[in-house]
Design an enzyme around this catalytic site. Structure first.
Site, PDB file in Angstrom:
ATOM      1  N   THR A   1       0.839  -1.210   0.000  1.00 17.31           N
ATOM      2  CA  THR A   1       0.000   0.000   0.000  1.00 17.31           C
ATOM      3  C   THR A   1       0.869   1.253   0.000  1.00 17.31           C
ATOM      4  O   THR A   1       0.369   2.355  -0.196  1.00 17.31           O
ATOM      5  CB  THR A   1      -0.937   0.051   1.233  1.00 17.31           C
ATOM      6  OG1 THR A   1      -0.127   0.046   2.420  1.00 17.31           O
ATOM      7  CG2 THR A   1      -1.880  -1.138   1.268  1.00 17.31           C
TER       8      THR A   1
ATOM      9  N   GLN B   1       5.683   0.371  11.648  1.00 20.42           N
ATOM     10  CA  GLN B   1       4.454   0.971  11.109  1.00 20.42           C
ATOM     11  C   GLN B   1       3.791   0.073  10.075  1.00 20.42           C
ATOM     12  O   GLN B   1       2.641   0.301   9.700  1.00 20.42           O
ATOM     13  CB  GLN B   1       4.767   2.344  10.460  1.00 20.42           C
ATOM     14  CG  GLN B   1       5.480   3.331  11.364  1.00 20.42           C
ATOM     15  CD  GLN B   1       4.659   3.726  12.576  1.00 20.42           C
ATOM     16  OE1 GLN B   1       3.452   3.962  12.465  1.00 20.42           O
ATOM     17  NE2 GLN B   1       5.284   3.772  13.743  1.00 20.42           N
TER      18      GLN B   1
ATOM     19  N   ASP C   1       9.375  -8.096   3.174  1.00 18.83           N
ATOM     20  CA  ASP C   1       8.066  -8.363   3.774  1.00 18.83           C
ATOM     21  C   ASP C   1       8.226  -8.726   5.246  1.00 18.83           C
ATOM     22  O   ASP C   1       9.055  -9.577   5.593  1.00 18.83           O
ATOM     23  CB  ASP C   1       7.419  -9.527   3.005  1.00 18.83           C
ATOM     24  CG  ASP C   1       5.921  -9.568   3.197  1.00 18.83           C
ATOM     25  OD1 ASP C   1       5.479  -9.673   4.366  1.00 18.83           O
ATOM     26  OD2 ASP C   1       5.201  -9.487   2.192  1.00 18.83           O
TER      27      ASP C   1
ATOM     28  N   TYR D   1      -9.550  -5.857  12.047  1.00 19.39           N
ATOM     29  CA  TYR D   1      -8.441  -4.905  12.154  1.00 19.39           C
ATOM     30  C   TYR D   1      -8.191  -4.543  13.627  1.00 19.39           C
ATOM     31  O   TYR D   1      -7.048  -4.569  14.100  1.00 19.39           O
ATOM     32  CB  TYR D   1      -8.760  -3.638  11.344  1.00 19.39           C
ATOM     33  CG  TYR D   1      -7.734  -2.541  11.482  1.00 19.39           C
ATOM     34  CD1 TYR D   1      -6.467  -2.662  10.912  1.00 19.39           C
ATOM     35  CD2 TYR D   1      -8.015  -1.371  12.191  1.00 19.39           C
ATOM     36  CE1 TYR D   1      -5.512  -1.654  11.050  1.00 19.39           C
ATOM     37  CE2 TYR D   1      -7.078  -0.359  12.330  1.00 19.39           C
ATOM     38  CZ  TYR D   1      -5.835  -0.514  11.754  1.00 19.39           C
ATOM     39  OH  TYR D   1      -4.889   0.489  11.887  1.00 19.39           O
TER      40      TYR D   1
ATOM     41  N   VAL E   1      -5.084   9.607  11.787  1.00 24.35           N
ATOM     42  CA  VAL E   1      -3.950  10.438  11.385  1.00 24.35           C
ATOM     43  C   VAL E   1      -4.167  10.901   9.936  1.00 24.35           C
ATOM     44  O   VAL E   1      -4.653  10.129   9.103  1.00 24.35           O
ATOM     45  CB  VAL E   1      -2.636   9.641  11.517  1.00 24.35           C
ATOM     46  CG1 VAL E   1      -1.441  10.515  11.156  1.00 24.35           C
ATOM     47  CG2 VAL E   1      -2.491   9.099  12.936  1.00 24.35           C
TER      48      VAL E   1
HETATM   49  P1  NAD Z   1       0.059   3.012   4.938  1.00 25.31           P
HETATM   50  O1  NAD Z   1      -0.750   1.957   4.262  1.00 25.31           O
HETATM   51  O2  NAD Z   1       0.291   4.288   4.215  1.00 25.31           O
HETATM   52  O3  NAD Z   1       1.461   2.420   5.393  1.00 25.31           O
HETATM   53  C1  NAD Z   1       1.653   1.071   5.723  1.00 25.31           C
HETATM   54  C2  NAD Z   1       2.916   0.600   5.021  1.00 25.31           C
HETATM   55  O4  NAD Z   1       3.161  -0.752   5.376  1.00 25.31           O
HETATM   56  C3  NAD Z   1       2.814   0.656   3.487  1.00 25.31           C
HETATM   57  O5  NAD Z   1       3.930   1.329   2.953  1.00 25.31           O
HETATM   58  C4  NAD Z   1       2.798  -0.811   3.070  1.00 25.31           C
HETATM   59  O6  NAD Z   1       3.358  -1.027   1.796  1.00 25.31           O
HETATM   60  C5  NAD Z   1       3.588  -1.439   4.208  1.00 25.31           C
HETATM   61  N1  NAD Z   1       3.291  -2.862   4.362  1.00 25.31           N
HETATM   62  C6  NAD Z   1       2.068  -3.449   4.380  1.00 25.31           C
HETATM   63  N2  NAD Z   1       2.213  -4.780   4.498  1.00 25.31           N
HETATM   64  C7  NAD Z   1       3.540  -5.029   4.551  1.00 25.31           C
HETATM   65  C8  NAD Z   1       4.303  -6.211   4.654  1.00 25.31           C
HETATM   66  N3  NAD Z   1       3.717  -7.419   4.706  1.00 25.31           N
HETATM   67  N4  NAD Z   1       5.650  -6.116   4.681  1.00 25.31           N
HETATM   68  C9  NAD Z   1       6.253  -4.909   4.597  1.00 25.31           C
HETATM   69  N5  NAD Z   1       5.583  -3.761   4.475  1.00 25.31           N
HETATM   70  C10 NAD Z   1       4.229  -3.806   4.463  1.00 25.31           C
HETATM   71  O7  NAD Z   1      -0.673   3.290   6.336  1.00 25.31           O
HETATM   72  P2  NAD Z   1      -0.420   4.430   7.418  1.00 25.31           P
HETATM   73  O8  NAD Z   1      -1.669   5.230   7.477  1.00 25.31           O
HETATM   74  O9  NAD Z   1       0.888   5.083   7.217  1.00 25.31           O
HETATM   75  O10 NAD Z   1      -0.388   3.537   8.742  1.00 25.31           O
HETATM   76  C11 NAD Z   1       0.820   3.223   9.428  1.00 25.31           C
HETATM   77  C12 NAD Z   1       0.478   2.389  10.642  1.00 25.31           C
HETATM   78  O11 NAD Z   1      -0.394   3.113  11.510  1.00 25.31           O
HETATM   79  C13 NAD Z   1      -0.249   1.085  10.340  1.00 25.31           C
HETATM   80  O12 NAD Z   1       0.194   0.110  11.258  1.00 25.31           O
HETATM   81  C14 NAD Z   1      -1.709   1.420  10.601  1.00 25.31           C
HETATM   82  O13 NAD Z   1      -2.471   0.267  10.928  1.00 25.31           O
HETATM   83  C15 NAD Z   1      -1.566   2.365  11.784  1.00 25.31           C
HETATM   84  N6  NAD Z   1      -2.673   3.294  11.957  1.00 25.31           N
HETATM   85  C16 NAD Z   1      -2.884   4.291  11.063  1.00 25.31           C
HETATM   86  C17 NAD Z   1      -3.921   5.187  11.273  1.00 25.31           C
HETATM   87  C18 NAD Z   1      -4.188   6.329  10.332  1.00 25.31           C
HETATM   88  O14 NAD Z   1      -5.096   7.105  10.616  1.00 25.31           O
HETATM   89  N7  NAD Z   1      -3.456   6.493   9.243  1.00 25.31           N
HETATM   90  C19 NAD Z   1      -4.766   5.059  12.402  1.00 25.31           C
HETATM   91  C20 NAD Z   1      -4.517   4.012  13.274  1.00 25.31           C
HETATM   92  C21 NAD Z   1      -3.458   3.163  13.068  1.00 25.31           C
END
Ligand code: NAD
Length: 328
Positions: free
Chosen positions: A48, A89, A69, A157, A187
Site C-alpha cells: 500500500t 508501522q 516483507d 483490524y 492520522v
Molecule cells: P500506509 O498503508 O500508508 O502504510 C503502511 C505501510 O506498510 C505501506 O507502505 C505498506 O506497503 C507497508 N506494508 C504493508 N504490508 C507489509 C508487509 N507485509 N511487509 C512490509 N511492508 C508492508 O498506512 P499508514 O496510514 O501510514 O499507517 C501506518 C500504521 O499506523 C499502520 O500500522 C496502521 O495500521 C496504523 N494506523 C494508522 C492510522 C491512520 O489514521 N493512518 C490510524 C490508526 C493506526
C-alpha cells in the site's frame, strides 16, 4: 517539518522504519533523516506504500531501502542488523479491508508483528515502538477514551491491533527490549493515499471536492473523530524511541490532539477552503465503525512530554495545500 522534538544527538543512531514507504512511516523516516541520523532503513513491500515516498528520501545518504516483507523471518532479521531503534508501522490498514479479508489482515498485522518484534529482540535493539490503533476501543462508549478502558473489538483490524498490544506486553515482560505502542486516532496529512477503495476520509474528501465532485459520507455524518495531523504522530514516535524515562516504556499511548470534529464539519471545512458548494452523498453507516472518538492524551503528555503542535484546522490547510500541488 522544521519542528524539532528531540535533544539526543542522532548521528550515532540507526533506525529501522517498517512501512516507511507508507504515509506515517515516510514522515517518521524523513524526520530522522533530516535531523542527521547515522542510518535510516526502511523495510516495506510496497503493497500500500508508494515508490514516490521512497524517492523523496533518496536524497539523504543515510537512507537505505529494503524491499521486503514483515511476514518473512529472514528479511526481518536482515533488516534489524546494526539497528538501534525500530519504529514498526507496516500493517494492512482499514477496517473494511479487514472485514473483507481477515486472513491477510491477520497474517500481516499479527504474524508480521510477531516476526518483527522477535527479530528486533534477537538483534538486541534498544527499543521497539509500534502502531496500534484507536479501533481497539471498539464498543467502549465513554468519552474521552483513556488507555485503561477498552471495549469489545468491532473488526478484525481492531483485533489485530489489540493482539499487537497483548504480544508487546508479554514480550516486554519476558525480555529486555521495551515495546511501546501508539493508539493513533485518524492520522491525516500530506502523502496519505487518496486512491483506492480503502482510502481514508480526509484525502478522499479533498480529492473529490478538488475535482468538483461530491464525496460519499457514511451514515449521517455526525460521527466524530479526533483527527490527528501526522506531525503529531512523528513527534510521539521520536519521543518514545529516545526517551530517557524508563517508566514511559512498555506502555500504550493515545496519539491524538484531544479535540473531536464531526465528519460533516470536516466536509464543510474542505468546501469552505475551496469556496465550493457541493452536497455530499449520504450512504448507509459502515460496519465496524465507532460512533464517536475523542482521546485523553494526558498519559503521553505526562510520561513522554508529548504536546501536539498542529491542530485540526492548521493540519487540514497544510494537507489541502499539499494535494493542490500534486499532479492530478
Ligand atoms: P500506509 O498503508 O500508508 O502504510 C503502511 C505501510 O506498510 C505501506 O507502505 C505498506 O506497503 C507497508 N506494508 C504493508 N504490508 C507489509 C508487509 N507485509 N511487509 C512490509 N511492508 C508492508 O498506512 P499508514 O496510514 O501510514 O499507517 C501506518 C500504521 O499506523 C499502520 O500500522 C496502521 O495500521 C496504523 N494506523 C494508522 C492510522 C491512520 O489514521 N493512518 C490510524 C490508526 C493506526
Amino acid at each position: 517539518m522544521n519542528q524539532k522534538f528531540h535533544t539526543t544527538n542522532l548521528e550515532n543512531l540507526s533506525f529501522l522504519i517498517t512501512g516507511g514507504a507508507g504515509f506515517i512511516g515516510s514522515h517518521i523516516a524523513e524526520y530522522l533523516l533530516a535531523n542527521g541520523s547515522k542510518r535510516v532503513r526502511v523495510l516495506d513491500n510496497l503493497s500500500t506504500g508508494l515508490k514516490s515516498n521512497i524517492e523523496l528520501l533518496q536524497k539523504y545518504s543515510a537512507f537505505e531501502f529494503l524491499e521486503g516483507d514483515i511476514r518473512n523471518t529472514d528479511q526481518c532479521a536482515f533488516a534489524c542488523e546494526g539497528i538501534d531503534y525500530v519504529s514498526h508501522q507496516a500493517a494492512l490498514g482499514s477496517v473494511p479491508r479487514s472485514i473483507k479479508d481477515p486472513v491477510s489482515t491477520n497474517d500481516v498485522n499479527v504474524g508480521g508483528f510477531v516476526k518483527m518484534a522477535t527479530a528486533a529482540a534477537n538483534a538486541k535493539i534498544s527499543g521497539f515502538v509500534y502502531a496500534s490503533s484507536s479501533s481497539v476501543y471498539g464498543d467502549e462508549a465513554s468519552l474521552p477514551k483513556i488507555e485503561s478502558r477498552t471495549g469489545n473489538c468491532l473488526s478484525p483490524y481492531a483485533v489485530s491491533k489489540k493482539a499487537n498490544e497483548l504480544y508487546a506486553s508479554v514480550f516486554g515482560a519476558l525480555g529486555d527490549m521495551p515495546l511501546t505502542g501508539f493508539r493513533y486516532f485518524n492520522v491525516f496529512g500530506p502523502r496519505q493515499n487518496p486512491k483506492g477503495q480503502y482510502a481514508a476520509v480526509i484525502p478522499l474528501f479533498v480529492d473529490a471536492i478538488m475535482r468538483g465532485e461530491a464525496a460519499s459520507i457514511n451514515g449521517d455524518g455526525e460521527q466524530t473523530r479526533d483527527f490527528t495531523y501526522v506531525e503529531n504522530a512523528v513527534q510521539v514516535n521520536v519521543l518514545a524511541m529516545l526517551t530517557k524515562n524508563s517508566s514511559a516504556l512498555n506502555k500504550v499511548y493515545n496519539v491524538a490532539v484531544g479535540k473531536n470534529f464531526s465528519v460533516n464539519f470536516l466536509y464543510q471545512s474542505i468546501l469552505k477552503h475551496f469556496g465550493k458548494n457541493i452536497q455530499p452523498v449520504y450512504q448507509g453507516p459502515r460496519a465496524g465503525d465507532v460512533r464517536n472518538s475523542l482521546a485523553d492524551i494526558s498519559l503521553a503528555e505526562d510520561l513522554l512530554d508529548y504536546k501536539p503542535t498542529v491542530n485540526f484546522a492548521d493540519g487540514l490547510v497544510r494537507t489541502i495545500e499539499y494535494f493542490q500541488h500534486q499532479p492530478q
